[in-house]
Design a protein around this motif. Structure first.
Motif, PDB file in Angstrom:
ATOM      1  N   ARG A 257      -6.988  -0.749  -5.391  1.00 39.91           N
ATOM      2  CA  ARG A 257      -6.509  -0.501  -4.024  1.00 39.91           C
ATOM      3  C   ARG A 257      -7.583  -0.808  -2.971  1.00 39.91           C
ATOM      4  O   ARG A 257      -7.263  -1.189  -1.838  1.00 39.91           O
ATOM      5  CB  ARG A 257      -6.078   0.970  -3.924  1.00 39.91           C
ATOM      6  CG  ARG A 257      -5.275   1.355  -2.698  1.00 39.91           C
ATOM      7  CD  ARG A 257      -4.803   2.799  -2.857  1.00 39.91           C
ATOM      8  NE  ARG A 257      -4.190   3.332  -1.676  1.00 39.91           N
ATOM      9  CZ  ARG A 257      -2.900   3.199  -1.366  1.00 39.91           C
ATOM     10  NH1 ARG A 257      -2.110   2.526  -2.154  1.00 39.91           N
ATOM     11  NH2 ARG A 257      -2.403   3.751  -0.269  1.00 39.91           N
TER      12      ARG A 257
ATOM     13  N   TRP B 268      -7.510  -4.196  -1.081  1.00 34.30           N
ATOM     14  CA  TRP B 268      -6.308  -4.299  -0.241  1.00 34.30           C
ATOM     15  C   TRP B 268      -6.427  -3.409   0.998  1.00 34.30           C
ATOM     16  O   TRP B 268      -5.973  -3.794   2.093  1.00 34.30           O
ATOM     17  CB  TRP B 268      -5.066  -3.927  -1.046  1.00 34.30           C
ATOM     18  CG  TRP B 268      -4.716  -4.939  -2.084  1.00 34.30           C
ATOM     19  CD1 TRP B 268      -4.827  -4.825  -3.430  1.00 34.30           C
ATOM     20  CD2 TRP B 268      -4.227  -6.269  -1.845  1.00 34.30           C
ATOM     21  NE1 TRP B 268      -4.426  -5.979  -4.057  1.00 34.30           N
ATOM     22  CE2 TRP B 268      -4.045  -6.884  -3.106  1.00 34.30           C
ATOM     23  CE3 TRP B 268      -3.908  -6.988  -0.690  1.00 34.30           C
ATOM     24  CZ2 TRP B 268      -3.568  -8.187  -3.242  1.00 34.30           C
ATOM     25  CZ3 TRP B 268      -3.423  -8.281  -0.821  1.00 34.30           C
ATOM     26  CH2 TRP B 268      -3.258  -8.865  -2.078  1.00 34.30           C
ATOM     27  N   LEU B 269      -7.049  -2.247   0.843  1.00 31.46           N
ATOM     28  CA  LEU B 269      -7.300  -1.407   2.022  1.00 31.46           C
ATOM     29  C   LEU B 269      -8.271  -2.098   2.967  1.00 31.46           C
ATOM     30  O   LEU B 269      -8.115  -2.027   4.199  1.00 31.46           O
ATOM     31  CB  LEU B 269      -7.858  -0.046   1.592  1.00 31.46           C
ATOM     32  CG  LEU B 269      -6.847   0.960   1.033  1.00 31.46           C
ATOM     33  CD1 LEU B 269      -7.567   2.164   0.427  1.00 31.46           C
ATOM     34  CD2 LEU B 269      -5.874   1.427   2.112  1.00 31.46           C
TER      35      LEU B 269
ATOM     36  N   HIS C  78      -6.324  -4.616   4.851  1.00 30.16           N
ATOM     37  CA  HIS C  78      -5.507  -3.912   5.854  1.00 30.16           C
ATOM     38  C   HIS C  78      -6.347  -3.554   7.083  1.00 30.16           C
ATOM     39  O   HIS C  78      -5.952  -3.829   8.233  1.00 30.16           O
ATOM     40  CB  HIS C  78      -4.923  -2.662   5.209  1.00 30.16           C
ATOM     41  CG  HIS C  78      -4.265  -1.707   6.151  1.00 30.16           C
ATOM     42  ND1 HIS C  78      -3.369  -2.092   7.127  1.00 30.16           N
ATOM     43  CD2 HIS C  78      -4.384  -0.350   6.263  1.00 30.16           C
ATOM     44  CE1 HIS C  78      -2.949  -1.030   7.801  1.00 30.16           C
ATOM     45  NE2 HIS C  78      -3.568   0.036   7.294  1.00 30.16           N
TER      46      HIS C  78
ATOM     47  N   SER D 197       1.034   4.316  -2.575  1.00 30.83           N
ATOM     48  CA  SER D 197       0.941   5.725  -2.183  1.00 30.83           C
ATOM     49  C   SER D 197       2.003   6.562  -2.883  1.00 30.83           C
ATOM     50  O   SER D 197       1.775   7.721  -3.216  1.00 30.83           O
ATOM     51  CB  SER D 197       1.091   5.866  -0.661  1.00 30.83           C
ATOM     52  OG  SER D 197      -0.013   5.302   0.011  1.00 30.83           O
TER      53      SER D 197
ATOM     54  N   LEU E 291       0.835  -1.207   0.000  1.00 30.31           N
ATOM     55  CA  LEU E 291       0.000   0.000   0.000  1.00 30.31           C
ATOM     56  C   LEU E 291       0.867   1.254   0.000  1.00 30.31           C
ATOM     57  O   LEU E 291       0.532   2.250  -0.653  1.00 30.31           O
ATOM     58  CB  LEU E 291      -0.927  -0.009   1.216  1.00 30.31           C
ATOM     59  CG  LEU E 291      -2.088  -1.020   1.174  1.00 30.31           C
ATOM     60  CD1 LEU E 291      -2.778  -1.104   2.532  1.00 30.31           C
ATOM     61  CD2 LEU E 291      -3.088  -0.649   0.084  1.00 30.31           C
TER      62      LEU E 291
END
Length: 500
Positions: free
Chosen positions: A435, A438-439, A442, A420, A416
């Motif tokens: 993304r 995956w966030l 997380h 960024s 991640l």
């Protein structure tokens, strides 16, 4: 016209003039010293024509009766270093007269006459200034000013207690040399806002931008070289870091400390990504400095987890109340972890200030562009490498246990962070579609770590834990693992946005 090159610092502590004089004497830097009182009135039109054009206008009077009219136009502020073109004109009276300035300083289409007719006072900055004109060993001259007073509008006021280092002549690096000496003897932090900006904040209100490390994408553009992209990203990290520090100083908050930690991690990750293109000695030194500060913040994550477990509005509070002793134990642990006063000392301490100064120097120094690699070759190679590492670690066709998800959390965070740094080079929609899962993973592992912490407390408890609390916790973990598996499957089946 003069272009100011100056460092600004907000100051804590007493007897600052004596401390500065003693330091200069010890360093054997020749200096002269004087004290004066300055009264400054800032002007603008009702519709803020000057501010919209990024222009500051003030009338300054000193205790000798001298009057000066000043215009400051758009400049650059990075890490407490302020660079702005400045135009000064001596006046006979304290009446604004814009026609005295050279017409070339005004933006195209700027109606000087109309603005002149509408000007009125907005706020004042009145302070006592003690200045030291210092000759450095390389014969560069620096003016060090210590200002004490206030910014005042018709509604409110704010204290001024700050140091400015301005290069009068010579080598810009001499400012950093002196700043390194100052931060070893005075508790300070970089001042990212000018006195004028603080005055406008008093008049119109100051809104702090919400900073979330999860949604941060650094402003890096396709046309940049590798060195330019690193400087742009690293500069943004430093600016974001100092904004967060300012927010924490104003109002102590655990989440802001977490964002400070995450921003430092983002900066450190950039040093790792670009390591083959940076001077290794300076890069390694800054990485070690960041690591030391992050070690001081390592308690923040567990404190946030315990807060989530114990807060009355949290998702878990009602369940935990099944065990009063467990709730009391968690609250006591949270109380022992949190020490905001210690954090304030850390954020004004020598080590943290030296880190920021080192980051600023690194941004300003020229980096060699002798390599042949293009930015659009570097970015996809790192993004793909991180994804391949993840794919191998999290077993596409095999469900992971709680321990395995937590063990691989750092790989997801690293991926991640790489996104960024380089995500801004690609389509926003495609990037966010990729993304998003995956966030979610997380954030899911964050929650899993919180539940694991709770489970550890239950296992260590000496009392009989209500069975319904144990069953609820097991069900919660099982459901979360199921959700994580769905997110994992979705994430691994998405087409990477950086591949054509």
């Amino acid at each position: 016209m003069d272009t100011e090159i100056e460092l600004k610092y907000l100051v804590l502590g007493d007897n600052i003039p004596a401390v500065i004089t003693n330091l200069l004497t010890q360093l054997k830097h020749p200096f002269s010293c004087e004290t004066k009182t300055l009264a400054n009135c800032y002007f603008d039109t009702p519709d803020l024509a000057l501010r919209k054009a990024d222009i500051g206008l003030r009338i300054r009077q000193n205790n000798k009766g001298e009057i000066e009219q000043t215009i400051k136009t758009a400049g650059v502020t990075v890490g407490g270093l302020h660079q702005r073109p400045e135009y000064n004109i001596t006046l006979e009276s304290a009446d604004v007269n814009l026609t005295l300035f050279n017409q070339e300083i005004w933006p195209t289409g700027f109606d000087v006459k109309s603005v002149q007719e509408q000007l009125s006072p907005l706020f004042e900055t009145n302070f006592k200034r003690m200045t030291w004109l210092i000759t450095m060993p390389d014969n560069s001259q620096i003016e060090l000013a210590f200002d004490q007073g206030e910014v005042r509008s018709s509604q409110s006021s704010e204290a001024i207690n700050e140091i400015e280092l301005e290069l009068v002549s010579g080598n810009e690096n001499s400012i950093f040399t002196l700043a390194h000496s100052l931060i070893s003897v005075i508790e300070i932090r970089p001042g990212t806002l000018s006195k004028a900006a603080r005055g406008y904040g008093l008049v119109f209100g100051r809104t702090e931008s919400h900073i979330s490390s999860g949604s941060t994408v650094l402003v890096i553009e396709n046309g940049m070289t590798i060195s330019e992209s690193f400087k742009a990203g690293f500069s943004e990290c430093l600016t974001q870091l100092q904004q967060l520090v300012s927010q924490f100083v104003t109002k102590q908050n655990l989440q802001v400390l977490k964002e400070i930690s995450d921003t430092l991690a983002l900066a450190r990750h950039g040093l790792w990504l670009y390591k083959d293109y940076l001077p290794s000695d300076k890069s390694d030194s800054i990485r070690k400095q960041i690591k030391a500060v992050l070690a001081e913040l390592v308690w923040v994550e567990p404190a946030l987890q315990i807060r989530e477990l114990t807060t009355k509005k949290g998702n878990y509070r009602k369940k935990i109340e099944y065990s009063k002793s467990l709730l009391a134990e968690l609250k006591n642990e949270k109380h022992q972890l949190i020490d905001f006063q210690q954090m304030l000392k850390l954020l004004h301490a020598e080590a943290f200030n030296k880190l920021q100064l080192s980051m600023l120097e690194f941004i300003l120094n020229d980096l060699d562009e002798v390599h042949s690699t293009e930015l659009l070759d570097l970015a996809p190679s790192w993004l793909s490498l991180n994804l391949d590492t993840l794919d191998k670690a999290i077993h596409r066709d095999k469900p992971l246990t709680s321990a395995e998800y937590i063990e691989n959390h750092h790989l997801i965070i690293r991926s991640l962070l790489t996104g960024s740094w380089f995500g801004g080079l690609y389509s926003v929609d495609k990037r966010m579609d990729f993304r998003g899962p995956w966030l979610d993973i997380h954030l899911g592992i964050d929650e899993l770590e919180t539940l694991t912490l709770l489970k550890g407390h239950l296992q260590q408890s000496s009392e009989d834990i209500p069975q319904k609390l144990v069953c609820w916790l097991d069900d919660k973990v099982e459901n979360l693992l199921c959700a994580l598996e769905h997110c994992k499957a979705a994430a691994l089946n998405l087409q990477p946005y950086w591949l054509k």
